[in-house]
Write a protein that holds these residues in place. Structure first.
Motif, short mmCIF file in Angstrom:
data_model
loop_
_atom_site.label_atom_id
_atom_site.label_comp_id
_atom_site.label_asym_id
_atom_site.label_seq_id
_atom_site.Cartn_x
_atom_site.Cartn_y
_atom_site.Cartn_z
N LEU A 581 -14.77 -54.69 24.41
CA LEU A 581 -16.08 -54.38 24.53
C LEU A 581 -16.47 -54.50 25.93
O LEU A 581 -17.36 -53.66 26.25
N THR A 582 -16.06 -55.20 26.69
CA THR A 582 -16.21 -55.18 28.32
C THR A 582 -15.16 -55.11 29.21
O THR A 582 -14.13 -55.66 28.49
N LEU A 583 -15.22 -54.63 30.23
CA LEU A 583 -13.99 -54.85 31.36
C LEU A 583 -14.27 -55.98 32.31
O LEU A 583 -13.66 -55.94 33.48
N ALA A 584 -15.07 -56.97 32.08
CA ALA A 584 -15.72 -57.89 33.02
C ALA A 584 -15.38 -59.38 32.64
O ALA A 584 -14.61 -60.18 33.45
N VAL A 585 -15.93 -59.83 31.64
CA VAL A 585 -15.85 -61.43 31.27
C VAL A 585 -15.15 -61.21 29.91
O VAL A 585 -15.98 -60.45 28.75
N LEU A 586 -14.49 -62.27 29.00
CA LEU A 586 -14.25 -62.77 27.72
C LEU A 586 -14.18 -64.15 27.74
O LEU A 586 -14.11 -64.85 28.47
N ASP A 587 -14.16 -64.55 26.42
CA ASP A 587 -14.01 -65.85 25.97
C ASP A 587 -12.64 -65.86 25.68
O ASP A 587 -12.01 -65.17 24.97
N GLY A 588 -11.69 -67.05 26.30
CA GLY A 588 -10.42 -67.11 25.98
C GLY A 588 -10.23 -68.38 25.72
O GLY A 588 -10.62 -69.46 26.00
N MET A 589 -8.87 -68.55 25.10
CA MET A 589 -8.45 -69.94 24.89
C MET A 589 -7.11 -70.19 25.82
O MET A 589 -6.19 -69.34 25.93
N VAL A 590 -7.23 -71.22 26.77
CA VAL A 590 -6.20 -71.30 27.54
C VAL A 590 -5.13 -72.14 27.04
O VAL A 590 -5.45 -73.42 26.54
N VAL A 591 -3.95 -71.84 27.14
CA VAL A 591 -2.78 -72.37 26.42
C VAL A 591 -1.57 -72.57 27.62
O VAL A 591 -1.82 -71.97 28.43
N ASN A 592 -0.77 -73.38 27.26
CA ASN A 592 0.56 -73.71 27.91
C ASN A 592 1.57 -73.26 27.39
O ASN A 592 1.95 -73.66 26.08
N VAL A 593 2.60 -72.31 27.93
CA VAL A 593 3.86 -72.05 27.09
C VAL A 593 4.86 -72.24 28.33
O VAL A 593 4.79 -71.34 29.56
N ALA A 594 5.84 -73.08 28.02
CA ALA A 594 6.82 -73.19 29.16
C ALA A 594 6.56 -73.43 30.34
O ALA A 594 7.23 -73.04 31.43
N GLY A 595 5.37 -74.42 30.49
CA GLY A 595 5.11 -74.67 32.11
C GLY A 595 4.13 -73.45 32.42
O GLY A 595 3.41 -73.74 33.60
N GLU A 596 3.88 -72.42 31.78
CA GLU A 596 2.89 -71.26 32.14
C GLU A 596 1.74 -71.47 31.62
O GLU A 596 1.56 -71.66 30.44
N THR A 597 0.53 -71.22 32.32
CA THR A 597 -0.74 -71.06 31.67
C THR A 597 -1.12 -69.60 31.30
O THR A 597 -0.98 -68.83 32.27
N LEU A 598 -1.45 -69.50 30.09
CA LEU A 598 -1.78 -68.04 29.61
C LEU A 598 -3.20 -68.33 28.89
O LEU A 598 -3.67 -69.35 28.73
N VAL A 599 -3.85 -67.12 28.86
CA VAL A 599 -5.24 -66.93 28.21
C VAL A 599 -5.10 -66.00 26.75
O VAL A 599 -4.56 -64.96 27.12
N VAL A 600 -5.48 -66.49 25.72
CA VAL A 600 -5.31 -65.67 24.57
C VAL A 600 -6.93 -65.36 24.28
O VAL A 600 -7.81 -66.27 24.19
#
Length: 732
Positions: A581-600
């Motif tokens: 919907l937009t290319l600026a901001v989104l709501d995400g869930m911050v998770v940890n996978v194998a020591g790396e931080t990712l956003v879904v």
């Protein structure tokens, strides 16, 4: 540096032209669908007439000439001397397209578009002749001019005037910036006139509402004047005033004018539009000598009756219990302001920085170990809510409906169908769906390719359609809707569908696939996106060079989107584009996978769950599925798919995110832990790294760490599905 006021006015005119062209296309589409009522035809006429009038003020002769001849044909339609036929509608649409080209040529100081004269000749052939030269009926400059009106006694006026015009403005006429003085002067140009102002509705000063309309004018016109000439003066104000036009008789006599507080009529000289600065400011006083009029009846004392209500336009809808003020306010359009896009972009960037700083502040407060009920935490929560409200409001400013984009595609359909000799109708759905302005701008070229492809390849010729039991006219449906936190735009046709054996044969002949390759229907369909691939038998102006669908996919992926194909033989093909919907901001869930931080993206997540041994089922030597709510869902290990680690020996006790795709399918993504839910600012990676499968963008977290934002559907589409190592598979 000082700005040129005329340049600003000129720029505003071209912006208004875009709005008028949009309303013109809407009304023509309604007419094409069978809506031939007078109001729809008048909308078409007024749009062309307004463009012509504004262009005349700036001396845009080519635009004025084209609009004048187009308007002349529309006037024949409006007057009922011409009937609407399919051929006429095609020419109306074509003329509207050329009118748009003329507007843009005038805006860019470019030469007039080629082919417009041929279009006008064909259009004028419908009424059996051409339009005359452009009549100077608009004011072409802004210099005021005085007009001498004969406001002598009534008995000095012609005894049998040709026309009598009774003009009563509503309050909305003044609030919209119009001035009765200009209208009266325009009437004065038509012939010899006698103008009388009726003050009979004017209340006492203590009861006077300055924002209401109390005056009425009666103008008697004699000379070579037609009803059309008079109505043309009121073209732009007919919905905010009451107009009565009669011919062959003098104006109704009015009550005798007494003092200023009594009903009567006053005939007076109209003041010049711009008074001399050296002249003293005139003060309104009661006339010492009332105009000589023929009394109709004796006026009743005003004290015996309440002041009459302010006038409301005649076409305003009446409702029981609704006062005139309510009806006027209901018809007033909402106020708007035009802002440069650069300013909005800067505001969006500042909001992004605000979100990042809010995340950093929240991180610092969390590390300080303050209790949840402390004043700092309470203030931080209020700041977070305020940041969210600001972000949502700014995103709404950038959001625009896809309607202008869809209207551009209507022209593409008309031109492409004419080039290949097919009968094609475009249907649009969800035109009010709002998308980020940047997305709309960058979507024009991909949609153009897809529409042309649908006309040239998707739809059959009229002969083949009739032989297949279909109507000779093909239909292309262009739709937009919000789904799972994204916008989905679909281009569908009711043609023959994809000829998969032919596609496979062409792919083999071009060396794109091996002759013995076993391909599913979906894999064969996706061959259309390969560079250099084309099913056209010969090169034409529309297709055949193998450039198009691969460019479409690249453009969609650059927007963080994806494109899919669904085709049924004999029924048609549907291309679905899924975009953020937009290319600026989104709501995400911050998770940890194998020591790396990712956003879904939060919009892609249906629910979260903790796995047990009973939930997991083996499927083949390397994959697992889980049992969720009576259904089996494929399991994907994010750490293994992204190359962070090998598949785990066991996923019991692991956390999964259940995600959904646009087509309704579900998948489960294994993560090590869920850290938090927050707003993140989208930072694109396409320019530096190109398309990364499964990765949509990146963001900056509150601690300054860079985190990847995942694209779950794209990740699943390109996933290996390995959730068991080979050793574990043999042991199991």
């Amino acid at each position: 540096m000082a700005t040129d006021p005329m340049a600003e006015i000129r720029a505003s005119f071209f912006i208004e032209c875009e709005e008028l062209l949009e309303s013109l296309q809407d009304a023509l589409s309604d007419m094409d669908e069978g809506s031939h009522d007078n109001e729809t035809i008048n909308i078409v006429f007024r749009a062309v007439h307004s463009i012509k009038g504004g262009a005349g003020a700036f001396g845009l002769d080519a635009l004025v000439g084209f609009a004048h001849r187009y308007e002349t044909v529309l006037d024949e339609l409006r007057s009922g001397r011409m009937t609407i036929t399919p051929e006429a509608m095609k020419l109306f649409f074509q003329a509207a397209d050329f009118l748009q080209d003329h507007v843009r040529a005038a805006r860019d100081a470019a030469p007039p578009p080629e082919g417009s004269e041929d279009c006008l000749v064909s259009l004028e052939a419908l009424i059996g002749g051409g339009a005359g030269p452009v009549v100077e009926e608009e004011v072409t400059d802004f210099q005021p001019m005085g007009l001498a009106f004969d406001f002598g006694p009534v008995d000095e006026a012609p005894s049998t005037p040709v026309w009598t015009v009774r003009f009563r403005p509503a309050a909305a006429l003044f609030s919209s910036g119009n001035e009765p003085l200009h209208l009266l002067r325009a009437l004065g140009k038509l012939g010899a006139t006698t103008t009388t102002c009726d003050l009979s509705r004017l209340p006492p000063l203590e009861a006077l509402d300055p924002e209401s309309s109390w005056l009425e004018w009666v103008v008697e016109i004699s000379g070579d004047v037609t009803d059309f000439d008079i109505r043309e003066v009121f073209d732009f104000v007919e919905d905010v005033c009451d107009i009565e036009i009669s011919s062959g008789a003098a104006a109704d006599s009015l009550p005798e004018m007494g003092d200023f507080g009594m009903p009567g009529a006053a005939a007076f000289d109209l003041p010049p539009l711009t008074p001399d600065p050296e002249d003293p400011v005139p003060v309104a006083t009661a006339p010492s000598t009332p105009a000589e009029v023929i009394p109709m009846s004796k006026p009743e004392p005003r004290v015996e009756a309440p002041p009459p209500p302010p006038f409301v336009a005649a076409d305003a809808p009446a409702s029981a219990g609704a006062g005139p003020v309510q009806r006027e306010s209901a018809s007033e359009p909402s106020a708007t302001v035009r802002v440069d896009l650069d300013r909005i972009d800067r505001l969006v960037n500042l909001v992004g920085e605000l979100v990042i700083n809010q995340a950093m502040l929240a991180q610092s407060v969390a590390e300080a170990g303050l209790p949840p009920n402390s004043a700092v935490m309470t203030g931080l929560e209020a700041f977070m809510m305020l940041t969210r409200d600001i972000q949502d409001s700014v995103m709404m400013i950038r959001a625009q409906p896809v309607k202008p984009l869809f209207q551009r595609m209507a022209r593409i359909v008309r031109e492409a169908s004419s080039a290949v000799g097919k009968e094609v109708r475009l249907r649009t759905e969800g035109e009010a769906t709002e998308v980020d302005k940047t997305v709309i701008e960058r979507l024009a070229d991909p949609l153009t390719h897809m529409i042309r492809n649908a006309v040239d390849h998707g739809l059959e010729t009229p002969e083949k359609r009739r032989a297949a039991g279909k109507t000779s006219e093909g239909v292309i449906t262009l739709s937009a809707q919000h789904r799972s936190g994204r916008v989905v735009i679909e281009v569908a046709d009711d043609g023959a569908g994809i000829n998969r054996p032919k596609v496979r044969e062409i792919a083999i002949s071009k060396g794109l696939v091996a002759p013995d390759a076993q391909l599913s229907d979906s894999e064969i369909d996706n061959l259309l996106f390969l560079p250099g691939f084309s099913t056209a038998d010969q090169v034409s102006a529309l297709s055949g060079r193998g450039v198009g669908m691969d460019v479409v996919r690249q453009a969609i992926q650059s927007l963080g989107g994806r494109i899919t194909i669904h085709s049924e033989p004999g029924k048609g093909t549907r291309f679905s584009i899924s975009l953020p919907l937009t290319l600026a901001v989104l709501d995400g869930m911050v998770v940890n996978v194998a020591g790396e931080t990712l956003v879904v993206p939060l919009s892609a997540i249906l629910e979260t769950a903790t796995l047990t041994d009973e939930d997991i089922r083996a499927l083949g030597p390397n994959t697992n599925v889980i049992h969720v709510r009576g259904a089996f869902v494929p399991l994907y290990d994010l750490g293994a798919e992204l190359g962070y680690r090998a598949p785990k020996a066991s996923y019991a006790g692991g956390i999964v995110l259940l995600t959904a795709q646009e087509n309704g399918t579900r998948s489960a993504l294994v993560v090590d832990s869920i850290l938090e839910q927050r707003q993140v600012v989208i930072k694109g990676l396409q320019r530096s790294y190109g398309h990364i499968p499964g990765v949509a963008a990146a963001t900056i977290l509150g601690d300054g760490q860079i985190a990847l934002i995942l694209d779950p559907p794209d990740l699943v589409q390109n996933a290996s599905g390995r959730t068991r190592s080979p050793a574990f598979a043999l042991a199991g």
